[in-house]
Design a protein around this motif. Structure first.
Motif, PDB file in Angstrom:
ATOM      1  N   GLY A  84      36.591  11.829 -24.107  1.00 12.94           N
ATOM      2  CA  GLY A  84      36.537  10.778 -23.099  1.00 12.94           C
ATOM      3  C   GLY A  84      36.735  11.373 -21.712  1.00 12.94           C
ATOM      4  N   PHE A  85      36.888  12.696 -21.654  1.00  9.53           N
ATOM      5  CA  PHE A  85      37.148  13.407 -20.400  1.00  9.53           C
ATOM      6  C   PHE A  85      36.040  14.412 -20.142  1.00  9.53           C
ATOM      7  CE2 PHE A  85      41.112  12.171 -22.374  1.00  9.53           C
ATOM      8  CZ  PHE A  85      41.729  11.465 -21.358  1.00  9.53           C
ATOM      9  N   ILE A  91      33.112  20.576 -20.428  1.00  4.48           N
ATOM     10  CA  ILE A  91      31.874  20.913 -21.131  1.00  4.48           C
ATOM     11  C   ILE A  91      31.727  22.432 -21.245  1.00  4.48           C
ATOM     12  CG2 ILE A  91      29.347  20.860 -20.951  1.00  4.48           C
ATOM     13  CD1 ILE A  91      29.720  18.006 -19.727  1.00  4.48           C
ATOM     14  N   ARG A  92      31.921  23.138 -20.143  1.00  2.00           N
ATOM     15  CA  ARG A  92      31.844  24.611 -20.170  1.00  2.00           C
ATOM     16  C   ARG A  92      32.873  25.190 -21.130  1.00  2.00           C
ATOM     17  NH1 ARG A  92      30.736  24.095 -14.739  1.00  2.00           N
ATOM     18  NH2 ARG A  92      32.912  24.358 -14.147  1.00  2.00           N
ATOM     19  N   LEU A 102      28.815  18.605 -27.489  1.00  2.36           N
ATOM     20  CA  LEU A 102      29.847  17.748 -26.918  1.00  2.36           C
ATOM     21  C   LEU A 102      29.338  16.320 -26.920  1.00  2.36           C
ATOM     22  CD1 LEU A 102      30.912  20.544 -25.798  1.00  2.36           C
ATOM     23  CD2 LEU A 102      32.076  19.133 -24.141  1.00  2.36           C
ATOM     24  N   LEU A 103      30.171  15.402 -27.389  1.00  8.49           N
ATOM     25  CA  LEU A 103      29.810  13.998 -27.509  1.00  8.49           C
ATOM     26  C   LEU A 103      30.757  13.170 -26.642  1.00  8.49           C
ATOM     27  CD1 LEU A 103      28.179  11.744 -28.907  1.00  8.49           C
ATOM     28  CD2 LEU A 103      29.848  11.842 -30.778  1.00  8.49           C
ATOM     29  N   PRO A 104      30.275  12.656 -25.506  1.00  9.93           N
ATOM     30  CA  PRO A 104      31.132  11.848 -24.632  1.00  9.93           C
ATOM     31  C   PRO A 104      31.494  10.515 -25.295  1.00  9.93           C
ATOM     32  CG  PRO A 104      29.151  12.579 -23.459  1.00  9.93           C
ATOM     33  CD  PRO A 104      28.945  12.876 -24.916  1.00  9.93           C
ATOM     34  N   GLU A 111      24.273   7.752 -31.295  1.00 11.72           N
ATOM     35  CA  GLU A 111      24.688   8.956 -30.565  1.00 11.72           C
ATOM     36  C   GLU A 111      25.528   9.866 -31.456  1.00 11.72           C
ATOM     37  OE1 GLU A 111      24.733   7.185 -26.005  1.00 11.72           O
ATOM     38  OE2 GLU A 111      26.516   6.919 -27.273  1.00 11.72           O
ATOM     39  N   LEU A 112      26.412   9.274 -32.261  1.00 10.15           N
ATOM     40  CA  LEU A 112      27.224  10.053 -33.195  1.00 10.15           C
ATOM     41  C   LEU A 112      26.329  10.790 -34.190  1.00 10.15           C
ATOM     42  CD1 LEU A 112      29.887  10.871 -34.607  1.00 10.15           C
ATOM     43  CD2 LEU A 112      29.785   8.692 -35.829  1.00 10.15           C
TER      44      LEU A 112
END
Length: 123
Positions: A84-85, A91-92, A102-104, A111-112
């Motif tokens: 959630g961050f 991300i890097r 990475l899954l926001p 999306e999952l």
């Protein structure tokens, strides 16, 4: 049940855990849930998982700790890091530590499933 693969889902939010379970089991995956990094580390030995979905921010130990530990022994294991961050720095850092995708948060079932498919295809 026609299981495609066993997936370990690690998150301190019970709603996220149950949501992931429902979506993944609905697609035929076997799912094991852990509510902390420590619990996940207890579950991992002797189990054969096809992928891990792990939350980045959790109490005590964060998801990065789990990614580092797991990839020392199984560098080929696909890992989807949920967060959630989502900032350029996280991300890097996630990719540098070895996350496949990475899954926001929040995310939809599609999306999952897309993130998991992408991670499985990368490795």
């Amino acid at each position: 049940m026609n299981e495609k693969a066993m997936i370990l889902v690690v998150d301190d939010d019970p709603i996220v855990l149950q949501s992931c379970r429902m979506v993944l089991e609905g697609e035929g995956y076997g799912v094991v849930l852990a509510s902390s990094v420590d619990e996940a580390l207890e579950i991992l030995p002797g189990r054969s998982f096809r992928a891990i979905l792990v939350d980045l921010k959790m109490p005590r130990r964060d998801g990065m700790h789990l990614v580092e530990r797991v990839l020392k022994e199984r560098p080929d294991l696909p890992i989807v890091m949920m967060t959630g961050f989502s900032t350029p720095e996280t991300i890097r850092e996630g990719y540098r530590k070895g996350a496949s995708v990475l899954l926001p948060k929040p995310f939809t079932p599609d999306e999952l499933l897309g993130a998991l498919a992408k991670a499985l295809n990368k490795k």
